[in-house]
Scaffold this motif. Structure first.
Motif, mmCIF file in Angstrom:
data_model
loop_
_atom_site.group_PDB
_atom_site.id
_atom_site.type_symbol
_atom_site.label_atom_id
_atom_site.label_comp_id
_atom_site.label_asym_id
_atom_site.label_seq_id
_atom_site.Cartn_x
_atom_site.Cartn_y
_atom_site.Cartn_z
ATOM 1 N N GLU A 1 0.830 -1.206 0.000
ATOM 2 C CA GLU A 1 0.000 0.000 0.000
ATOM 3 C C GLU A 1 0.865 1.255 0.000
ATOM 4 O O GLU A 1 0.558 2.233 -0.703
ATOM 5 C CB GLU A 1 -0.932 -0.004 1.217
ATOM 6 N N ASN B 1 2.390 1.724 -3.496
ATOM 7 C CA ASN B 1 1.395 2.216 -4.452
ATOM 8 C C ASN B 1 1.132 3.706 -4.264
ATOM 9 O O ASN B 1 1.002 4.455 -5.242
ATOM 10 C CB ASN B 1 0.091 1.430 -4.314
ATOM 11 N N GLN B 2 1.073 4.156 -3.020
ATOM 12 C CA GLN B 2 0.853 5.573 -2.750
ATOM 13 C C GLN B 2 2.035 6.415 -3.220
ATOM 14 O O GLN B 2 1.857 7.473 -3.837
ATOM 15 C CB GLN B 2 0.623 5.797 -1.249
#
Length: 279
Positions: A132, A135-136
């Motif tokens: 996560e 991806n950010q």
């Protein structure tokens, strides 16, 4: 508010002293080397002495250059303000601003290294899904790209990659490595971020790859040295301080990880690093 240049010099000297003393007195346990990549090595005693001299010279040079530019254009504005055109004034002020930002970045990086060297940094660790976070970071980086160059690809497994880490510090690691690849990117370069779980070593292995021009083998051992730049002109133009990869190494090691680099001219480079999985 006007800040006297002697005060800037005093601040710079204080930062230099703290950074060097902290680095010299630190005693970190070395992790095992892995893969066939070139590890981020530590210097011998003789190399440390040479590094100390180089460090002092480099800090002095890096601080002196923006301070001299700021001083020169400030004096010109004060002495010749009435005779300068508006376009010249704006140009001089922009140069003062850019070099102030460069000086600020350098001071912040030196302070960050001093704290890491002295092990005076409290990691705000939490269990997080590294996928996560990556991806950010990727989305944030893509929003800054112009004309889709360099291109950024993210290759992650479907299962979560949980580690115990400080999100802000880990973001700094990825941003520094991506920016490092982007600075040296040629046309149509692709930067790829990969991560996977190594169940045998119980570590999450990350790689940041590019298919750019590559790095000469004789320069690989120096990549993590403070103030070392492959392309001094291009790095300074982009606001680099020459400390980014040193900070990357320190943060990764503070998380119990390690980092290596592989590169071939004409094929590109791969920075591989790993972290223990969350227990």
């Amino acid at each position: 508010m006007f800040v006297p240049f002697w005060l800037i010099g005093l601040l710079a000297f204080g930062i230099l002293t703290v950074s060097w003393v902290a680095w010299k007195t630190r005693r970190k346990k070395e992790g095992s080397l892995w893969s066939e990549g070139r590890p981020a090595t530590r210097p011998s005693k003789d190399e440390q002495e040479k590094t100390r001299r180089d460090f002092v010279a480099n800090v002095s040079h890096e601080l002196r250059t923006p301070v001299s530019i700021i001083k020169g254009f400030s004096e010109t504005l004060i002495e010749d303000y009435e005779s300068l055109g508006e376009k010249q004034k704006k140009n001089f002020l922009n140069k003062i601003l850019r070099n102030s930002q460069r000086l600020n970045s350098l001071v912040e990086d030196l302070l960050a290294l001093a704290r890491l060297d002295a092990q005076d940094v409290t990691l705000e660790k939490q269990t997080l899904n590294l996928s996560e976070l990556i991806n950010q970071i990727g989305e944030d980086f893509k929003s800054t790209l112009k004309k889709d160059n360099p291109r950024l690809c993210i290759d992650l497994p479907t299962e979560p990659l949980e580690i115990s880490g400080d999100p802000e510090k880990l973001i700094s690691v990825f941003e520094n490595l991506i920016e490092n690849a982007a600075v040296h990117a040629e046309s149509l370069t692709t930067i790829t971020i990969q991560a996977r779980l190594d169940p045998v070593d119980k570590k999450v292995v990350c790689q940041i790859k590019d298919d750019g021009t590559g790095i000469p083998e004789e320069k690989l051992d120096r990549l993590f040295e403070r103030f070392y730049r492959l392309d001094k002109g291009r790095s300074r133009e982009r606001g680099g301080t020459g400390l980014g990869l040193s900070i990357v190494r320190e943060i990764i090691e503070a998380h119990g990880g390690d980092i290596v680099v592989q590169s071939k001219l004409g094929e590109g480079s791969v920075f591989s690093f790993r972290f223990p999985i969350a227990s």
